[in-house]
Write an enzyme that holds these catalytic residues in place. Structure first.
Site, PDB file in Angstrom:
ATOM      1  N   SER A  59      -3.362  16.413   5.879  1.00  0.00           N
ATOM      2  CA  SER A  59      -3.733  14.360   5.595  1.00  0.00           C
ATOM      3  C   SER A  59      -3.034  13.652   6.536  1.00  0.00           C
ATOM      4  CB  SER A  59      -2.956  14.262   4.729  1.00  0.00           C
ATOM      5  OG  SER A  59      -1.012  14.466   4.390  1.00  0.00           O
ATOM      6  N   ILE A  61      -1.951  11.881  10.088  1.00  0.00           N
ATOM      7  CA  ILE A  61      -2.484  12.455  11.454  1.00  0.00           C
ATOM      8  C   ILE A  61      -2.698  13.979  11.622  1.00  0.00           C
ATOM      9  CG2 ILE A  61      -1.340  12.177  13.261  1.00  0.00           C
ATOM     10  CD1 ILE A  61       0.285  10.186  13.039  1.00  0.00           C
ATOM     11  N   SER A 189       8.807  10.029  16.565  1.00  0.00           N
ATOM     12  CA  SER A 189       8.742   8.723  15.357  1.00  0.00           C
ATOM     13  C   SER A 189       9.374   7.031  16.108  1.00  0.00           C
ATOM     14  CB  SER A 189       9.390   8.261  13.824  1.00  0.00           C
ATOM     15  OG  SER A 189       9.014   7.596  13.633  1.00  0.00           O
ATOM     16  N   TYR A 202      15.932  10.942   7.382  1.00  0.00           N
ATOM     17  CA  TYR A 202      14.271  10.753   8.315  1.00  0.00           C
ATOM     18  C   TYR A 202      14.920  10.748  10.203  1.00  0.00           C
ATOM     19  CZ  TYR A 202       9.941   9.849   9.987  1.00  0.00           C
ATOM     20  OH  TYR A 202       8.757   9.982  10.590  1.00  0.00           O
ATOM     21  N   LYS A 206      14.300  13.397  13.118  1.00  0.00           N
ATOM     22  CA  LYS A 206      13.589  12.509  14.771  1.00  0.00           C
ATOM     23  C   LYS A 206      14.243  12.225  15.873  1.00  0.00           C
ATOM     24  CE  LYS A 206      10.240  12.330  12.760  1.00  0.00           C
ATOM     25  NZ  LYS A 206       8.632  13.508  12.595  1.00  0.00           N
ATOM     26  N   SER A 238      -1.063   6.471   6.756  1.00  0.00           N
ATOM     27  CA  SER A 238      -1.159   7.266   6.758  1.00  0.00           C
ATOM     28  C   SER A 238      -0.633   7.931   5.136  1.00  0.00           C
ATOM     29  CB  SER A 238      -0.093   7.838   7.604  1.00  0.00           C
ATOM     30  OG  SER A 238       0.349   9.610   7.164  1.00  0.00           O
TER      31      SER A 238
END
Length: 336
Positions: A59, A61, A189, A202, A206, A238
């Site tokens: 799904s 990207i 990101s 998150y 990253k 997304s």
């Protein structure tokens, strides 16, 4: 002669700066990537025939990467947990390109099952005989306040986004060093470079990926044909938000919110492929005013903190009120 030099300094340099400023208003990627998009190698020529392994290919990207790479004539290895979705993506790849059935290999993969990664990497390499490009795209995001979030969520994020990615990379890297060629592309990101509320775990994963792959690049200076690239997208359309971690590991997100303010997935992926084709080390991809945010953090961090604090406070307030925190970060939230 002196007058000529002064003329250049007085007129030409300001004009160049003004030109770049005007261009900056309309671009959706950093200057290096934008220049490569205009003047560099085209993915259709540079990537044709290469073997590309995509994680998180079911799904978002990852899915769009599969379609565009298929149209470039790449042979594909598609990995994610859901085999039925991978088979759907494979069918679409065959329909939108000239690839044959055997040119797309579906390889189910769970990034959390690190004990299986050696076997999966061996299967990927054996199917086509090599891997030219590994694209680390698998992972999950987060939507919750730190004070309300279980430590188990932070552990799950780090196990999946960071350690899972590192594990797959370590299985593929010896193959590339043996061949003395290859590319490892990792989707990071904007929060791998900057700060934003509601995603402390998150952002940590990253930032960890940025540090890991920047350091890995320095370890591979004896292998000039092995390229390490990180991709730092801003908001992109997304399904990743729908699957975001919240305060507890098994608690679903109440609402994914609007995506109308986000960059089209197809545009983001096209710029990614341009960056891959031109071996760009770090790609900043975002619409304005998000792209400006990257440059503020890079060159004027004090100003960036002022802006972040103002917008971050608004985002947290909207989140606590049950409003769409994502669309309100740079836009005015509509209320009934």
């Amino acid at each position: 002669m002196d007058g000529c030099v002064w003329w250049i300094l007085w007129y030409f340099i300001p004009l160049c700066l003004l030109f770049h400023l005007l261009c900056f208003v309309f671009i959706d990627a950093d200057f290096t990537l934008t220049r490569a998009n205009l003047l560099g190698s085209k993915p259709e020529r540079r990537l044709k025939g290469l073997v590309v392994w995509i994680t998180g290919a079911s799904s978002g990207i990852g899915e769009e990467l599969a379609y565009q790479l298929a149209r470039c004539g790449c042979r594909l290895i598609l990995s994610a947990r859901r085999q039925d979705e991978l088979n759907r993506v494979k069918r679409q790849c065959l329909e939108c390109s000239d690839l044959q059935e055997q040119s797309v290999f579906v390889l189910p993969l769970d990034l959390l099952e690190r004990s299986s990664h050696e076997e999966k990497a061996r299967a990927a390499i054996e199917h086509f005989g090599l891997i030219d490009i590994l694209i680390n795209n698998g992972g999950r995001t987060q939507r919750s306040l730190c004070i309300d979030t279980s430590v188990d969520v932070y552990q799950a994020l780090m196990e999946l986004n960071f350690l899972g990615t590192v594990s797959i990379t370590k299985q593929v890297l010896p193959h590339m060093t043996q061949r003395r060629a290859g590319s490892i592309v990792t989707v990071s990101s904007v929060v791998g470079l900057a700060a934003a509320p509601l995603g402390t775990g998150y952002a940590a994963t990253k930032h960890a990926l940025q540090g890991f792959f920047n350091s890995l690049r320095t370890e591979l200076t004896d292998f000039p044909n092995i390229h390490i690239s990180t991709v730092c997208p801003g908001p992109v359309v997304s399904k990743i938000v729908q699957n975001a971690f919240t305060e507890e590991v098994d608690k679903p997100l109440a609402s994914a919110g609007s995506q109308e303010h986000k960059m089209a997935t197809s545009r983001c992926v096209r710029l990614m492929l341009v960056g891959i084709a031109n071996n760009i080390k770090e790609m900043w991809i975002a619409q304005q005013p998000f792209l400006l945010f990257y440059y503020l953090w890079q060159y004027t961090p004090t100003l960036a903190w002022c802006v972040t604090n103002i917008l971050g406070r608004k985002r947290v307030q909207n989140f606590k009120s049950g409003l769409d925190a994502d669309s309100s970060y740079f836009t005015k939230t509509k209320t009934s």
